[in-house]
Design an enzyme around this catalytic site. Sequence first.
Site, PDB file in Angstrom:
ATOM      1  N   CYS A   7       0.797  -1.223   0.000  1.00 20.59           N
ATOM      2  CA  CYS A   7       0.000   0.000   0.000  1.00 20.59           C
ATOM      3  C   CYS A   7       0.828   1.271   0.000  1.00 20.59           C
ATOM      4  O   CYS A   7       0.269   2.370   0.071  1.00 20.59           O
ATOM      5  CB  CYS A   7      -0.960  -0.015   1.188  1.00 20.59           C
ATOM      6  SG  CYS A   7      -2.123  -1.393   1.121  1.00 20.59           S
TER       7      CYS A   7
ATOM      8  N   HIS B 207      -1.786   7.832   7.199  1.00 21.01           N
ATOM      9  CA  HIS B 207      -2.287   6.651   6.488  1.00 21.01           C
ATOM     10  C   HIS B 207      -3.671   6.283   7.020  1.00 21.01           C
ATOM     11  O   HIS B 207      -4.582   6.016   6.250  1.00 21.01           O
ATOM     12  CB  HIS B 207      -1.303   5.499   6.669  1.00 21.01           C
ATOM     13  CG  HIS B 207      -1.563   4.328   5.785  1.00 21.01           C
ATOM     14  ND1 HIS B 207      -1.521   4.412   4.409  1.00 21.01           N
ATOM     15  CD2 HIS B 207      -1.858   3.026   6.079  1.00 21.01           C
ATOM     16  CE1 HIS B 207      -1.785   3.224   3.885  1.00 21.01           C
ATOM     17  NE2 HIS B 207      -1.990   2.374   4.867  1.00 21.01           N
TER      18      HIS B 207
ATOM     19  N   HIS C  57      -9.750   2.787   1.663  1.00 19.09           N
ATOM     20  CA  HIS C  57      -8.321   2.526   1.474  1.00 19.09           C
ATOM     21  C   HIS C  57      -8.123   2.107   0.030  1.00 19.09           C
ATOM     22  O   HIS C  57      -8.518   1.018  -0.388  1.00 19.09           O
ATOM     23  CB  HIS C  57      -7.869   1.424   2.421  1.00 19.09           C
ATOM     24  CG  HIS C  57      -6.386   1.200   2.422  1.00 19.09           C
ATOM     25  ND1 HIS C  57      -5.533   1.807   1.523  1.00 19.09           N
ATOM     26  CD2 HIS C  57      -5.595   0.424   3.205  1.00 19.09           C
ATOM     27  CE1 HIS C  57      -4.295   1.420   1.760  1.00 19.09           C
ATOM     28  NE2 HIS C  57      -4.304   0.582   2.772  1.00 19.09           N
TER      29      HIS C  57
END
Length: 394
Positions: free
Chosen positions: A157, A290, A323
């Site tokens: 990610c 994040h 996400h």
Amino acid sequence: MAACTYAAVTGLGIVCALGTGTEQVRARLFAGEYARTRTPASVLSPEALDFPYFAVPADVWKGRRSLAAKDSLRLGLVAAREALAMAGIPEGKGEEVAVIAGTTSGTALHFLSGYKACRESGIPGPDCAEYLVSNPALAMRRDLGLAGIPITLSNACVSGADAAGLGLAMIKSGRCRKVLCGGLDALSLVPHTGFARLMIYDTAPCAPFDKNRAGLNLGEAAAFLVLEHPESAQSRGQRILGMLAGYGAGSDAHHFTSPHPEGLGLEIAVRQAMHEAGVRPDELAFVNVHGTGTRENDKVEGRTLHRLLPDTPLWCTKGLTGHTLGAAGPVEAIFSLWALEEGIVPPSAGFVEEDPEIGVSPVHAPLPIHAGAALSTSLGFGGCNSALVLRRGD
């Protein structure tokens, strides 16, 4: 061309759950029109587990999804074309522009049926043609008619953030004058099922950093930036929308799916990015975290950033987009540039109550800002950590 200390951002492009294109997404970001309606995963497969996700607008697909690697490529081309147009770079003219694309599942992970056919019969199935578009940087360079170096990064990610960091290095080293860099990931059954099986997927809208958070929501997106040597941008009379000034990366070397409890890799990444950018803590207006909404990620990230930057506000944006995997870093970098330009940080969607285990609350009401720099952090499986320092533009 003289050495430079930063890369000028001259173009931006984005498609995510908030909309298609910078104008629509930016307006909704600052108007607080959060995309709280999520798409049932049954659109991916009738067998998909019942965890809804933040999908891009349906009209992006112009019919139906392919449920293969070309879906991520399609999203990437939408964002890349907008970024190139904003930067005044024509398509199809063989312009010398490097293409760096970060992705997690936008490659071969999309087409399980091809793997299955090959394993069961030893004969590649028709889906093996997907390999031709499973290197998105190469496919994008071809479809956009560019002539620069194509590089695809797949590093969990943090892939899109790493793509931006590599683009910065190529500009600063003089290897390239212009770089198209970012991330792209259309949701597929593989990450959807994987996150659900890890039991870190929330059926309700995610609540990053909140005391009662129960997991993440996945999303899909593509976001690209055109980075350019400042002299190149100025010689073309191109407006500088912002600056990418620093990049850092650090590995936890701790656990495949959990961050180091003390955030050691994240600390390395943050310190490296700030050192390269030459920025002090008091010069940071905020950190775009994040902030996935999972118990461990938010706890470790929040504690680490509060220890390193105790006076810097934290901003969570995944409650707006989900996400978006390899696209998350570039999406949040673009959001950060807009916040710096607007002089205000919108509320962190989904946050209600501070978690005493974290000990810090993210921005939960519109916050006026005056400093001209921001930090954006990305964390990924395998202990990957990346950080970007962005500065306000003209």
